[in-house]
Design a protein around this motif. Structure first.
Motif, mmCIF file in Angstrom:
data_model
loop_
_atom_site.group_PDB
_atom_site.id
_atom_site.type_symbol
_atom_site.label_atom_id
_atom_site.label_comp_id
_atom_site.label_asym_id
_atom_site.label_seq_id
_atom_site.Cartn_x
_atom_site.Cartn_y
_atom_site.Cartn_z
ATOM 1 N N THR A 25 7.949 -9.032 6.139
ATOM 2 C CA THR A 25 7.082 -9.627 5.110
ATOM 3 C C THR A 25 7.299 -11.115 4.908
ATOM 4 N N ASP B 265 2.836 0.235 7.767
ATOM 5 C CA ASP B 265 1.834 0.661 8.742
ATOM 6 C C ASP B 265 2.401 0.438 10.137
ATOM 7 N N SER B 266 3.322 1.299 10.490
ATOM 8 C CA SER B 266 4.098 1.131 11.721
ATOM 9 C C SER B 266 4.574 2.498 12.206
ATOM 10 N N LEU C 148 1.041 -5.519 -1.913
ATOM 11 C CA LEU C 148 0.227 -4.965 -0.826
ATOM 12 C C LEU C 148 0.778 -5.394 0.532
ATOM 13 N N THR C 149 1.323 -6.597 0.598
ATOM 14 C CA THR C 149 1.953 -7.047 1.845
ATOM 15 C C THR C 149 3.139 -6.157 2.197
ATOM 16 N N PRO D 187 0.331 7.103 -1.656
ATOM 17 C CA PRO D 187 -0.706 6.735 -0.686
ATOM 18 C C PRO D 187 -1.386 7.968 -0.070
ATOM 19 N N GLU E 123 -0.878 -9.123 -4.376
ATOM 20 C CA GLU E 123 -0.969 -9.369 -2.942
ATOM 21 C C GLU E 123 0.398 -9.236 -2.270
ATOM 22 N N TYR F 245 4.770 4.850 -4.607
ATOM 23 C CA TYR F 245 4.183 4.327 -3.376
ATOM 24 C C TYR F 245 5.244 4.192 -2.284
ATOM 25 N N LEU G 168 3.464 -2.972 1.336
ATOM 26 C CA LEU G 168 2.918 -1.688 1.801
ATOM 27 C C LEU G 168 2.412 -1.790 3.235
ATOM 28 N N GLU G 169 1.800 -2.922 3.578
ATOM 29 C CA GLU G 169 1.291 -3.108 4.940
ATOM 30 C C GLU G 169 2.417 -3.031 5.970
ATOM 31 N N ALA G 170 3.617 -3.393 5.572
ATOM 32 C CA ALA G 170 4.753 -3.344 6.508
ATOM 33 C C ALA G 170 5.050 -1.915 6.961
#
Length: 204
Positions: A35, A20-21, A13-14, A69, A10, A54, A16-18
């Motif tokens: 994060t 999304d910008s 994945l957090t 990705p 998790e 990644y 990687l979510e960063a």
């Protein structure tokens, strides 16, 4: 449920979510702020993500998304709308020509088979969705086919979409390149006409 959670996964994945910008490159400090992780924790997570491509680190120490990705996303078939329009066309091309009919997509110097219809013959060019190969020329998505040939026709698109091509491929001694070009040009014209009709019908 709590027992189904893996904290390290998790956290990765957090990270990687960063990405999304609209921002493409991040310093370690910016990722720590996004994060909420300590820099030491981030470095360990980024190291693992980098080993699987990644994320990547540039010469200035900034981080950006790697190729993994994109590669995984491209494994999925095109959207239902695109597949609904293209797959029947490929089936018709394969039936009428007796050759492999394919939708190709190009990105980052790689061509990929996205949709395909195979002819009902044992001697054919076997392609499958997800097959990829490096392009030798910028505007030529054809793979090396010893004893075979491929004819391509670019599909119209916009700058937000990757370039796509319709293609017919098969044994060099059997595939008639002139007829293949004519069939592909006709198929692209039909697609363009259908798209125009759809836009008119959906208008006010």
């Amino acid at each position: 449920m709590a027992q189904d959670r893996v904290e390290a996964v998790e956290r990765a994945l957090t990270v990687l979510e960063a990405f999304d910008s609209a921002q493409e490159y991040f310093s370690l400090a910016e990722l720590a702020q996004a994060t909420g992780f300590y820099k030491s924790t981030l470095l360990r997570l980024l190291g693992s993500l980098a080993r699987f491509d990644y994320v990547q680190r540039d010469a200035h120490g900034r981080w950006h998304l790697g190729h993994a990705p994109v590669r995984l996303a491209r494994r999925h078939l095109p959207g239902r709308h695109l597949a609904r329009r293209i797959q029947p066309l490929l089936a018709r091309l394969a039936s009428e020509s007796g050759e492999t009919a394919t939708l190709l997509e190009v990105e980052d110097g790689m061509a990929e088979c996205r949709l395909v219809t195979l002819p009902e013959t044992a001697l054919r060019h076997d392609l499958h969705p997800g097959d990829r190969w490096a392009m030798t020329e910028e505007h030529d998505p054809r793979p090396a086919l010893p004893g075979g040939t491929m004819v391509c026709q670019a599909l119209p698109g916009d700058a937000l979409e990757p370039p796509r091509w319709l293609a017919l491929s098969g044994p060099a001694g059997r595939l008639d390149t002139r007829r293949a070009r004519a069939a592909l040009a006709h198929a692209v014209a039909r697609l363009s006409a259908e798209s125009g009709k759809g836009s008119t019908e959906s208008g006010p």
